[in-house]
Motif scaffolding. Structure first.
Motif, PDB file in Angstrom:
ATOM      1  N   PHE A 167       0.797  -1.051  -0.032  1.00  0.00           N
ATOM      2  CA  PHE A 167       0.306   0.482   0.028  1.00  0.00           C
ATOM      3  C   PHE A 167       0.922   1.505   0.027  1.00  0.00           C
ATOM      4  O   PHE A 167       2.083   0.893   0.731  1.00  0.00           O
ATOM      5  N   THR A 168       0.546   2.440  -1.078  1.00  0.00           N
ATOM      6  CA  THR A 168       1.107   3.368  -0.749  1.00  0.00           C
ATOM      7  C   THR A 168       0.808   4.355   0.379  1.00  0.00           C
ATOM      8  O   THR A 168      -0.433   4.186   0.804  1.00  0.00           O
ATOM      9  N   PRO A 169       1.445   5.133   1.074  1.00  0.00           N
ATOM     10  CA  PRO A 169       0.933   5.988   2.156  1.00  0.00           C
ATOM     11  C   PRO A 169      -0.100   6.759   1.353  1.00  0.00           C
ATOM     12  O   PRO A 169      -0.573   7.308   0.460  1.00  0.00           O
ATOM     13  N   VAL A 170      -0.678   7.199   2.189  1.00  0.00           N
ATOM     14  CA  VAL A 170      -2.095   8.121   2.229  1.00  0.00           C
ATOM     15  C   VAL A 170      -1.927   9.240   3.104  1.00  0.00           C
ATOM     16  O   VAL A 170      -1.320   9.387   4.471  1.00  0.00           O
ATOM     17  N   ARG A 171      -2.170   9.968   2.462  1.00  0.00           N
ATOM     18  CA  ARG A 171      -2.475  11.624   3.030  1.00  0.00           C
ATOM     19  C   ARG A 171      -3.885  12.119   3.587  1.00  0.00           C
ATOM     20  O   ARG A 171      -4.980  12.248   2.934  1.00  0.00           O
ATOM     21  N   GLU A 173       0.013  12.443   7.152  1.00  0.00           N
ATOM     22  CA  GLU A 173       0.757  11.489   6.243  1.00  0.00           C
ATOM     23  C   GLU A 173       0.629   9.767   7.330  1.00  0.00           C
ATOM     24  O   GLU A 173       1.744   9.735   8.148  1.00  0.00           O
ATOM     25  N   PHE A 174      -0.070   8.610   6.517  1.00  0.00           N
ATOM     26  CA  PHE A 174      -0.360   7.331   7.053  1.00  0.00           C
ATOM     27  C   PHE A 174       0.365   6.289   5.978  1.00  0.00           C
ATOM     28  O   PHE A 174       0.365   5.975   5.287  1.00  0.00           O
ATOM     29  N   HIS A 175       1.159   5.315   7.048  1.00  0.00           N
ATOM     30  CA  HIS A 175       1.972   4.005   6.073  1.00  0.00           C
ATOM     31  C   HIS A 175       1.004   2.817   6.623  1.00  0.00           C
ATOM     32  O   HIS A 175       0.618   3.236   8.009  1.00  0.00           O
ATOM     33  N   GLU A 227       1.008   6.802  11.362  1.00  0.00           N
ATOM     34  CA  GLU A 227       1.445   7.930  11.368  1.00  0.00           C
ATOM     35  C   GLU A 227       2.858   7.887  11.577  1.00  0.00           C
ATOM     36  O   GLU A 227       3.445   8.227  12.116  1.00  0.00           O
ATOM     37  N   LEU A 228       3.477   9.306  10.335  1.00  0.00           N
ATOM     38  CA  LEU A 228       5.291   8.936  10.412  1.00  0.00           C
ATOM     39  C   LEU A 228       5.636  10.354  11.487  1.00  0.00           C
ATOM     40  O   LEU A 228       4.486  11.232  11.427  1.00  0.00           O
ATOM     41  N   PRO A 229       6.012  10.691  11.772  1.00  0.00           N
ATOM     42  CA  PRO A 229       7.008   9.871  11.679  1.00  0.00           C
ATOM     43  C   PRO A 229       7.153   8.567  12.497  1.00  0.00           C
ATOM     44  O   PRO A 229       6.772   8.889  14.079  1.00  0.00           O
ATOM     45  N   GLY A 250       2.025  10.283  17.684  1.00  0.00           N
ATOM     46  CA  GLY A 250       1.320   9.569  16.446  1.00  0.00           C
ATOM     47  C   GLY A 250      -0.699   9.206  16.253  1.00  0.00           C
ATOM     48  O   GLY A 250      -0.030   8.368  17.235  1.00  0.00           O
ATOM     49  N   TYR A 251      -0.659   9.287  15.618  1.00  0.00           N
ATOM     50  CA  TYR A 251      -1.807   8.222  15.439  1.00  0.00           C
ATOM     51  C   TYR A 251      -1.627   6.611  14.925  1.00  0.00           C
ATOM     52  O   TYR A 251      -0.139   6.508  13.882  1.00  0.00           O
ATOM     53  N   ARG A 252      -2.492   6.069  15.033  1.00  0.00           N
ATOM     54  CA  ARG A 252      -2.969   4.533  14.930  1.00  0.00           C
ATOM     55  C   ARG A 252      -3.848   3.634  14.686  1.00  0.00           C
ATOM     56  O   ARG A 252      -4.443   3.904  15.387  1.00  0.00           O
ATOM     57  N   PHE A 253      -4.443   2.747  13.785  1.00  0.00           N
ATOM     58  CA  PHE A 253      -5.381   2.300  13.372  1.00  0.00           C
ATOM     59  C   PHE A 253      -5.111   1.291  13.805  1.00  0.00           C
ATOM     60  O   PHE A 253      -3.933   0.591  12.606  1.00  0.00           O
TER      61      PHE A 253
END
Ligand SMILES: [Zn+2]
Length: 195
Positions: free
Chosen positions: A54-58, A68-70, A86-88, A96-99
């Motif tokens: 998956f490519t990152p999503v903003r 930006e999410f990886h 979320e980076l970094p 940072g956010y995480r889901f």
């Protein structure tokens, strides 16, 4: 700097895309998510498993800030886990956010991605903390967040991540003082549940 070289394929993976796998002898092996998934697909006999990239999503948060999410997709035998970081990433303070979302291993990973992005958008639309005279305060009466390890406390006390921001335990306590005398309710939810 941590070494994120996969012991299986030799690729240097980004910090959010590696898995530490415990061996029966207690040692740990570092695998990239692709090698991890291939191994699990083989062990769990998941047929025709394909490792999705998956490519990152903003996405915009409630303040209009672009985040930006990886992604990391992991196979857990009977479940497919999709996580967004979320980076970094790999930052010392785990901010940072995480889901996370869980799905069927045979389901379309891009469908799971779509559901995860919807979940992320719903969460990002909320702002739980606001700044008031240079301090972060609770915006309304609900706070959602994540419990994280606090290296400064050697794990004795947690820190929490609210709106993607790291808040240490005493800062969190100070925020709650504006509600002195109020009641509260704490419900602990699995990372894949919707808070
Ligand atoms: Zn690998």
């Amino acid at each position: 700097m941590t070494d994120n070289t996969c012991v299986q394929c030799g690729a240097v993976a980004p910090p959010h895309d590696v898995v530490r796998v415990a061996s029966p002898d207690g040692a740990f092996r570092l695998l990239c998510s692709r090698c991890f998934n291939i191994e699990i697909a083989h062990l769990a006999e998941v047929r025709a498993f394909e490792h999705p990239e998956f490519t990152p999503v903003r996405l915009h948060d409630a303040d209009g800030v672009v985040r930006e999410f990886h992604f990391r997709s992991l196979l857990f035998g009977d479940q497919r886990s999709l996580e967004a970081f979320e980076l970094p990433f790999g930052n010392e303070d785990c901010a940072g956010y995480r889901f996370q979302l869980l799905g069927d291993p045979q389901s379309d990973p891009f469908e799971l991605l779509g559901d995860l992005v919807q979940k992320m958008k719903r969460a990002l639309a909320f702002r739980h903390l606001v700044e008031d005279a240079g301090h972060l305060v609770v915006a309304e009466t609900t706070v959602r967040g994540r419990i994280e390890w606090d290296g400064d406390e050697s794990g004795r006390l947690p820190c929490v991540v609210i709106d993607g921001k790291r808040v240490n335990w005493s800062e969190f306590g100070a925020m709650l003082m504006s509600f002195e005398g109020w009641q509260f309710r704490i419900e602990l939810l699995d990372p894949s549940d919707e808070a």
